[in-house]
Design an enzyme around this catalytic site. Structure first.
Site, PDB file in Angstrom:
ATOM      1  N   VAL A  72     -23.207   8.073   9.056  1.00  0.00           N
ATOM      2  CA  VAL A  72     -23.947   9.311   8.777  1.00  0.00           C
ATOM      3  C   VAL A  72     -25.312   9.279   9.460  1.00  0.00           C
ATOM      4  CG1 VAL A  72     -24.984  10.745   6.956  1.00  0.00           C
ATOM      5  CG2 VAL A  72     -22.719   9.731   6.607  1.00  0.00           C
ATOM      6  N   THR A  83     -28.416   3.292  11.417  1.00  0.00           N
ATOM      7  CA  THR A  83     -27.352   2.692  12.225  1.00  0.00           C
ATOM      8  C   THR A  83     -25.958   2.997  11.675  1.00  0.00           C
ATOM      9  OG1 THR A  83     -27.685   0.715  10.906  1.00  0.00           O
ATOM     10  CG2 THR A  83     -28.751   0.759  13.065  1.00  0.00           C
ATOM     11  N   CYS A 107     -19.291  14.885  -0.061  1.00  0.00           N
ATOM     12  CA  CYS A 107     -18.710  15.559   1.107  1.00  0.00           C
ATOM     13  C   CYS A 107     -17.558  16.502   0.725  1.00  0.00           C
ATOM     14  CB  CYS A 107     -18.227  14.520   2.118  1.00  0.00           C
ATOM     15  SG  CYS A 107     -17.351  13.147   1.367  1.00  0.00           S
ATOM     16  N   GLN A 143      -8.678  12.534   2.551  1.00  0.00           N
ATOM     17  CA  GLN A 143     -10.015  12.113   2.999  1.00  0.00           C
ATOM     18  C   GLN A 143      -9.986  11.100   4.139  1.00  0.00           C
ATOM     19  OE1 GLN A 143     -11.657  12.448  -1.496  1.00  0.00           O
ATOM     20  NE2 GLN A 143     -13.087  11.459  -0.099  1.00  0.00           N
ATOM     21  N   GLY A 155     -15.994   8.614   5.290  1.00  0.00           N
ATOM     22  CA  GLY A 155     -16.661   8.660   3.990  1.00  0.00           C
ATOM     23  C   GLY A 155     -16.948   7.261   3.448  1.00  0.00           C
ATOM     24  N   ARG A 187     -30.673  -6.680   9.325  1.00  0.00           N
ATOM     25  CA  ARG A 187     -29.675  -6.996  10.367  1.00  0.00           C
ATOM     26  C   ARG A 187     -29.905  -6.199  11.640  1.00  0.00           C
ATOM     27  NH1 ARG A 187     -26.702  -6.791   5.638  1.00  0.00           N
ATOM     28  NH2 ARG A 187     -26.468  -4.534   5.763  1.00  0.00           N
ATOM     29  N   SER A 188     -30.370  -4.964  11.489  1.00  0.00           N
ATOM     30  CA  SER A 188     -30.482  -4.065  12.651  1.00  0.00           C
ATOM     31  C   SER A 188     -31.904  -3.953  13.185  1.00  0.00           C
ATOM     32  CB  SER A 188     -30.025  -2.650  12.265  1.00  0.00           C
ATOM     33  OG  SER A 188     -28.755  -2.694  11.679  1.00  0.00           O
ATOM     34  N   ARG A 239      -7.120   8.979   0.197  1.00  0.00           N
ATOM     35  CA  ARG A 239      -7.564   8.544   1.526  1.00  0.00           C
ATOM     36  C   ARG A 239      -6.378   8.632   2.500  1.00  0.00           C
ATOM     37  NH1 ARG A 239     -12.949   8.073   2.484  1.00  0.00           N
ATOM     38  NH2 ARG A 239     -13.461   6.609   0.845  1.00  0.00           N
ATOM     39  N   HIS A 276     -12.303  15.625   6.630  1.00  0.00           N
ATOM     40  CA  HIS A 276     -11.499  15.724   5.411  1.00  0.00           C
ATOM     41  C   HIS A 276     -10.711  17.031   5.430  1.00  0.00           C
ATOM     42  CE1 HIS A 276     -13.700  12.398   3.892  1.00  0.00           C
ATOM     43  NE2 HIS A 276     -14.501  12.996   3.036  1.00  0.00           N
TER      44      HIS A 276
HETATM   45  P1  A2P Z   1     -27.234  -1.944   8.826  1.00  0.00           P
HETATM   46  O1  A2P Z   1     -26.466  -1.346   9.972  1.00  0.00           O
HETATM   47  O2  A2P Z   1     -28.450  -2.673   9.273  1.00  0.00           O
HETATM   48  O3  A2P Z   1     -26.359  -2.713   7.881  1.00  0.00           O
HETATM   49  P2  A2P Z   1     -22.384   3.018   6.776  1.00  0.00           P
HETATM   50  O4  A2P Z   1     -22.394   4.066   5.675  1.00  0.00           O
HETATM   51  O5  A2P Z   1     -21.816   3.520   8.050  1.00  0.00           O
HETATM   52  O6  A2P Z   1     -21.743   1.752   6.288  1.00  0.00           O
HETATM   53  O7  A2P Z   1     -23.916   2.680   7.075  1.00  0.00           O
HETATM   54  C1  A2P Z   1     -24.800   2.188   6.100  1.00  0.00           C
HETATM   55  C2  A2P Z   1     -26.221   2.234   6.608  1.00  0.00           C
HETATM   56  O8  A2P Z   1     -27.085   1.774   5.564  1.00  0.00           O
HETATM   57  C3  A2P Z   1     -26.481   1.355   7.814  1.00  0.00           C
HETATM   58  O9  A2P Z   1     -27.469   1.934   8.615  1.00  0.00           O
HETATM   59  C4  A2P Z   1     -27.011   0.086   7.155  1.00  0.00           C
HETATM   60  O10 A2P Z   1     -27.828  -0.692   7.987  1.00  0.00           O
HETATM   61  C5  A2P Z   1     -27.854   0.685   6.061  1.00  0.00           C
HETATM   62  N1  A2P Z   1     -28.127  -0.275   4.991  1.00  0.00           N
HETATM   63  C6  A2P Z   1     -27.228  -0.961   4.259  1.00  0.00           C
HETATM   64  N2  A2P Z   1     -27.865  -1.753   3.366  1.00  0.00           N
HETATM   65  C7  A2P Z   1     -29.181  -1.566   3.549  1.00  0.00           C
HETATM   66  C8  A2P Z   1     -30.372  -2.094   2.952  1.00  0.00           C
HETATM   67  N3  A2P Z   1     -30.315  -2.987   1.959  1.00  0.00           N
HETATM   68  N4  A2P Z   1     -31.580  -1.677   3.420  1.00  0.00           N
HETATM   69  C9  A2P Z   1     -31.641  -0.761   4.403  1.00  0.00           C
HETATM   70  N5  A2P Z   1     -30.558  -0.234   5.014  1.00  0.00           N
HETATM   71  C10 A2P Z   1     -29.350  -0.613   4.594  1.00  0.00           C
END
Ligand code: A2P
Length: 340
Positions: free
Chosen positions: A21, A18, A135, A162, A166, A46-47, A242, A249
């Site tokens: 990246v 989600t 990156c 940047q 990122g 959460r997702s 940044r 970048h």
């Molecule tokens: P979630 O969307 O459920 O929080 P970004 O780099 O854009 O911040 O995205 C980070 C990604 O890593 C998201 O998909 C996030 O999911 C996931 N993520 C963050 N913490 C965890 C965790 N403890 N276990 C699994 N996925 C995680």
């Protein structure tokens, strides 16, 4: 359908599906028609239960658990260093080959750190984990590799501009929201990045080493370039900054080679680098820009000129721009998976 008919094709997983990246990883797998038996998507609790589109179908996002990773052949991780440190070894133990976008394992001696255009041979004999480089390291050195092979770069100075991506999807949203607030004359308290982002520029948000004064991002870039080039003696200094740009970048590079070289020869070598497009129009004052690099697979390179501060004729200056989410992260990871 998330499944293809080929029985030999792997079960792949995107961990952090989600995120900024993660979404590009899914899009790259689809766009490049990556051969798959099944694609599985993981994120935090959460997702869990939400869906993301893949090949015209909604795919359900699962909560990342050790058990959930069973049966996965290739796992593309982009969920931050802490998640990688915890779950990558479990995924490998469960039989998966992991391509990890975090910095958790990059400098371990038995973990290949790979840019497929530069060091695909490093993949040989991997032990389950392959690291996707930082990156800025990828975007800075993909254009330089043929030049380095023809005339060794002995010293490299890197200054980055940047983008928000990122720092993840939340930082991109912070840039949008704080820009809107600024234009509306409203105050905005930064939540993700440490300083006001709209109409501002600040030193990279990683922690600064009290002795050397370099921040973590700069240290990663310097160490990783030496590892990818297999050139531990290369002298490198980086300044990482940044800027309020969403997802590409830009990087200014100054380099010194072992022998003198002409701008024409450098332009041929850089323009001929795989994955690189020359954007170097002095007449129109048209050079690489993050806006042009956004959404593009290729890294844009230009402003190639003699560095006049070195009378020996061995030094060059140039400017590059690359999509941080694509070649800087997701595309490079999928290219590694394709090589496997
Ligand atoms: P979630 O969307 O459920 O929080 P970004 O780099 O854009 O911040 O995205 C980070 C990604 O890593 C998201 O998909 C996030 O999911 C996931 N993520 C963050 N913490 C965890 C965790 N403890 N276990 C699994 N996925 C995680």
């Amino acid at each position: 359908m998330a499944e293809s008919s080929s029985r030999a094709a792997p079960v792949a997983a995107v961990v952090g599906a989600t995120g900024a990246v993660g979404r590009e990883l899914i899009a790259c797998l689809e766009r490049r028609n990556f051969p798959l038996r099944q694609l599985r998507l993981f994120a935090s609790a959460r997702s869990a239960g939400t869906t993301l589109p893949f090949r015209g179908e909604p795919l359900r996002v699962e909560e990342l658990t050790a058990q959930g990773l069973r049966g996965v052949d290739v796992a593309l991780f982009s969920a931050g260093g802490a998640t990688s440190r915890r779950f990558v070894p479990l995924a490998v133990r469960a039989g998966a080959t992991v391509i990890d976008n975090s910095s958790a394992f990059r400098m371990e001696p038995d973990v290949p750190l790979v840019v497929p255009e530069i060091n695909p041979e490093a993949l040989r004999g991997h032990r389950g984990i392959i690291a996707n480089p930082n990156c800025c390291a990828i975007i800075a050195i993909t254009p330089l590799w043929p030049l380095h092979r023809a005339n060794r770069i002995t010293r490299l100075q890197i200054t980055t501009y940047q983008a928000a991506s990122g720092a993840g999807a939340a930082a991109m949203e912070e840039l949008r929201a704080s820009t809107r607030a600024f234009l509306d004359g409203e105050s905005y308290a930064p939540r993700v990045l440490p300083h006001p982002y709209a109409f501002n520029v600040f030193s990279h948000n990683t922690s600064v080493d009290a002795d050397s004064g370099y921040n973590e991002e700069e240290t990663k870039v310097m160490q990783e370039i030496r590892k990818i080039f297999a050139d531990p003696g290369m002298r490198i200094s980086a300044t990482c900054v940044r800027v309020p740009v969403l997802r590409a970048h830009a990087i200014a590079l100054n380099l010194e080679c072992a022998a003198p070289l002409s701008v024409a020869a450098a332009r041929d070598l850089i323009g001929g680098a795989p994955g690189v497009r020359l954007v170097d129009d002095r007449e129109r004052n048209y050079f690489p820009m993050p806006r042009d690099a956004s959404g593009q697979d290729e890294i844009l390179a230009g402003r190639i000129r003699q560095d006049l501060s070195d009378p020996s004729g061995r030094s060059l200056a140039l400017f590059v721009a690359g999509d941080q989410l694509l070649k800087g992260a997701a595309l490079n990871a999928v290219q590694i998976a394709e090589r496997l």
